[in-house]
Design a protein around this motif. Structure first.
Motif, PDB file in Angstrom:
ATOM      1  N   GLU A 172       1.045  29.962 -39.054  1.00 24.31           N
ATOM      2  CA  GLU A 172       1.979  31.064 -38.902  1.00 24.31           C
ATOM      3  C   GLU A 172       3.016  30.791 -37.822  1.00 24.31           C
ATOM      4  N   ASP A 173       2.658  30.029 -36.778  1.00 27.42           N
ATOM      5  CA  ASP A 173       3.567  29.862 -35.641  1.00 27.42           C
ATOM      6  C   ASP A 173       4.869  29.169 -36.021  1.00 27.42           C
ATOM      7  N   ASP A 174       4.805  28.135 -36.866  1.00 28.60           N
ATOM      8  CA  ASP A 174       6.043  27.443 -37.256  1.00 28.60           C
ATOM      9  C   ASP A 174       6.303  27.486 -38.763  1.00 28.60           C
ATOM     10  N   LYS A 175       5.439  28.208 -39.498  1.00 30.15           N
ATOM     11  CA  LYS A 175       5.574  28.365 -40.956  1.00 30.15           C
ATOM     12  C   LYS A 175       5.401  27.049 -41.704  1.00 30.15           C
ATOM     13  N   GLY A 176       4.844  26.042 -41.044  1.00 33.78           N
ATOM     14  CA  GLY A 176       4.646  24.748 -41.682  1.00 33.78           C
ATOM     15  C   GLY A 176       3.262  24.605 -42.281  1.00 33.78           C
ATOM     16  N   ILE A 177       3.114  23.606 -43.154  1.00 29.86           N
ATOM     17  CA  ILE A 177       1.836  23.293 -43.784  1.00 29.86           C
ATOM     18  C   ILE A 177       1.309  22.004 -43.157  1.00 29.86           C
ATOM     19  N   TYR A 178       0.070  22.068 -42.681  1.00 34.70           N
ATOM     20  CA  TYR A 178      -0.583  20.926 -42.048  1.00 34.70           C
ATOM     21  C   TYR A 178      -1.783  20.535 -42.906  1.00 34.70           C
ATOM     22  N   ARG A 179      -1.572  19.567 -43.779  1.00 31.95           N
ATOM     23  CA  ARG A 179      -2.618  19.149 -44.706  1.00 31.95           C
ATOM     24  C   ARG A 179      -2.630  17.623 -44.793  1.00 31.95           C
ATOM     25  N   PRO A 180      -2.835  16.949 -43.651  1.00 34.47           N
ATOM     26  CA  PRO A 180      -2.844  15.483 -43.681  1.00 34.47           C
ATOM     27  C   PRO A 180      -4.009  14.938 -44.490  1.00 34.47           C
ATOM     28  N   GLY A 181      -3.853  13.732 -44.992  1.00 35.27           N
ATOM     29  CA  GLY A 181      -4.870  13.128 -45.833  1.00 35.27           C
ATOM     30  C   GLY A 181      -6.237  13.079 -45.177  1.00 35.27           C
TER      31      GLY A 181
END
Length: 415
Positions: free
Chosen positions: A22-31
Motif C-alpha cells: 500500500e505504501d508505494d502501490k507497487g507489487i513485490y513478487r520476486p522469483g
C-alpha cells in the motif's frame, strides 16, 4: 470474439494483490518469494476449480492443460506462456497479462465446446525478471538450464538460487526434469505489454515482434578505502563512489562508440559501504545490465565496460571485480509465425506494426525448439517496472482476442 474482458480483468486484479504494498502501490513478487508462490498456488486452485488439469514442475513453472478427450496424449500442444513473478515495486500487467490472457483463451474455448485437434497449455513461468539471472523457468522448459547455474546462481543480496528453491519446497536439481520434449510442442505464443512508448505514441494497437534483444547482467564491486569524510584530503582518497560516478558518466560514450540505436546500458542497483553520511565509501556494489539486438555488439559493449572500469579503478586507486550473472543471446521470432500473427491481426481488423523487443522475454528461449511468436499491446506512456505501469482495457481485449484467434487457428488444425 467471445473473450470475457470483465472476467479477465477480475482475475488479473485478484492476482495483483499478491505482493502488493500500500505504501508505494507497487507489487513485490520476486522469483521464489513467498508472494510469488502464493500467487502460483492460487492460480492453480482457480484453474482446478474450473475443471482444468494443473501441475507445478520442478522449477516452479505452473502448467494448466486443456484438451479434448479424443486427442492422443502425445499430440504436440499449442502453448501460451509468460511469467508470474515481478520486479520490486512493479506493475500489474508485466508478465501476468500473458498468463491470465492465456487462461481466458482456454476458458472461452471450453465454454464454446470447440473441438480441438491439439491440446493447449498455459504456462506461468518462474523467475523471469532476473533475481537469479532471469528466465530460469523458460530455460528449464527448453533444456537450457544447467546444474552449474542451479548450484552457483545467487541474487544481489547473496541468497543462493538453490536455497530460495528449497524455501518453497522444491529440490533444486529437480529443475532439470522440467525440460519439455520439443516433439510435443506445436508452437509457443506470448502476449505482453510493450514496456516502451512506441505503440502508445503512434496509436498502433498491436506490436508483432520480430526479434528479442539480448542482455547481459553483471554484479560489479569497486573497492577502495573507507575513511573520515572530514579529515581525509580529497586528493588522497580511494573513494569507491567516485568510481561509480565516473562509470555512469562513461555510459553514453560507450554506447556512441560501440553500441547501436537499440543499445541500452543501465546501472539499476547500487549499494555504498559502509553507507554512513560521514564516512567515505570504501566499497560500492552495483549492477550493470546491457542490451542489444546483435550479440557481436553485446561482446563489444562488455569489453568496453571492462576497459572503462579498469581505467576508472586505476584513476581512483580502487580494486575492480565483477561477476557475469547472465548472458542471454538475441533471438529472432519464427518468421512464419510473425507473418501468421500479422494475418490474424488483419482478419480482426487490428492495426499493427512489426517491431523488435528491447526487453528480454520467455519467448526467446522457445525460438530454438519450436515455432514462436510474441505479441505486444501498448503501455501507457511507455511505463513499466513501476507501480504506475498501465494498459487500457480495450488494448488488453484486442491483444487477448488476437492471442485467442492465433491459438484457436493452430489448435483446430491437425497440421
Amino acid at each position: 470474439m467471445d473473450i470475457n474482458i470483465e472476467r479477465l480483468k477480475s482475475t488479473l486484479m485478484e492476482l495483483s494483490k499478491f505482493g502488493y504494498r500500500e505504501d508505494d502501490k507497487g507489487i513485490y513478487r520476486p522469483g521464489f518469494s513467498e508472494a510469488d508462490f502464493a500467487a502460483r498456488k492460487w492460480l492453480m486452485s482457480i484453474a482446478e476449480q474450473e475443471g482444468f488439469i494443473t501441475r507445478m514442475d520442478g522449477v516452479g513453472n505452473v502448467i494448466i492443460e486443456y484438451h479434448a478427450e479424443d486427442v492422443a496424449p502425445d499430440t504436440p500442444a499449442v502453448m501460451i506462456g509468460s511469467h508470474l513473478d515481478s520486479v520490486p515495486a512493479g506493475g500489474m500487467f508485466d508478465g501476468t497479462l500473458g498468463v491470465i490472457a492465456g487462461l481466458e483463451c482456454i476458458r472461452t474455448l471450453k465454454a464454446q465446446n470447440i473441438k480441438l485437434a491439439k491440446p493447449i497449455w498455459v504456462i506461468g513461468t518462474s523467475e523471469e525478471e532476473g533475481r537469479f539471472g532471469g528466465m530460469i523457468g523458460a530455460q528449464a522448459l527448453t533444456g537450457k538450464l544447467t546444474p552449474h547455474q542451479i548450484l552457483t546462481s545467487h541474487d544481489p543480496d547473496g541468497i543462493m538460487l538453490s536455497d530460495a528453491m528449497r524455501s518453497q519446497g522444491l529440490e533444486p536439481m529437480e529443475a532439470l526434469s522440467a525440460r519439455l520434449n520439443p516433439n510435443l510442442i506445436d508452437s509457443f505464443f506470448e502476449l505482453h505489454i510493450e514496456q516502451g512508448p512506441v505503440l502508445d505514441q503512434t496509436g498502433v494497437q498491436i506490436g508483432v515482434v520480430e526479434g528479442i534483444s539480448g542482455v547481459f547482467k553483471w554484479i560489479v564491486k569497486l573497492i577502495g578505502k573507507a575513511d573520515h569524510a572530514g579529515t581525509a584530503p580529497m586528493e588522497m582518497r580511494s573513494d569507491a563512489f567516485m568510481g561509480l560516478a565516473d562509470f555512469a558518466y562513461q555510459i553514453n560514450r560507450i554506447i556512441a562508440e560501440d553500441g547501436t540505436d537499440t543499445t541500452r546500458i543501465t546501472v539499476g542497483k547500487a549499494e555504498l559501504k559502509p553507507g554512513f553520511a560521514h564516512t567515505i565509501a570504501g566499497e560500492v556494489d552495483f549492477t550493470i545490465v546491457a542490451r542489444d539486438m546483435d550479440e557481436t555488439v553485446m561482446e563489444n559493449l562488455a569489453a568496453s565496460c571492462r576497459k572503462a572500469l579498469s581505467a576508472i579503478a586505476r584513476k581512483h586507486k580502487l580494486m575492480f571485480e565483477y561477476e557475469q550473472v547472465s548472458w542471454l543471446t538475441p533471438m529472432k521470432c519464427t518468421p512464419s509465425i510473425v507473418e501468421f500473427i500479422a494475418q490474424q491481426a488483419q482478419k480482426l481488423k487490428l492495426n499493427y506494426q512489426v517491431m523488435p523487443s528491447g526487453a528480454g522475454h520467455d519467448s526467446q528461449f522457445f525460438t530454438d525448439i519450436t515455432d514462436t511468436g510474441l505479441i505486444f499491446i501498448p503501455s501507457i506512456n511507455g511505463i513499466s517496472h513501476a507501480p504506475d505501469e498501465w494498459s487500457h482495457w480495450h488494448d488488453v481485449q484486442a491483444g487477448t482476442e488476437l492471442l485467442y484467434q492465433c491459438v484457436l487457428t493452430k489448435a483446430v488444425n491437425k497440421n
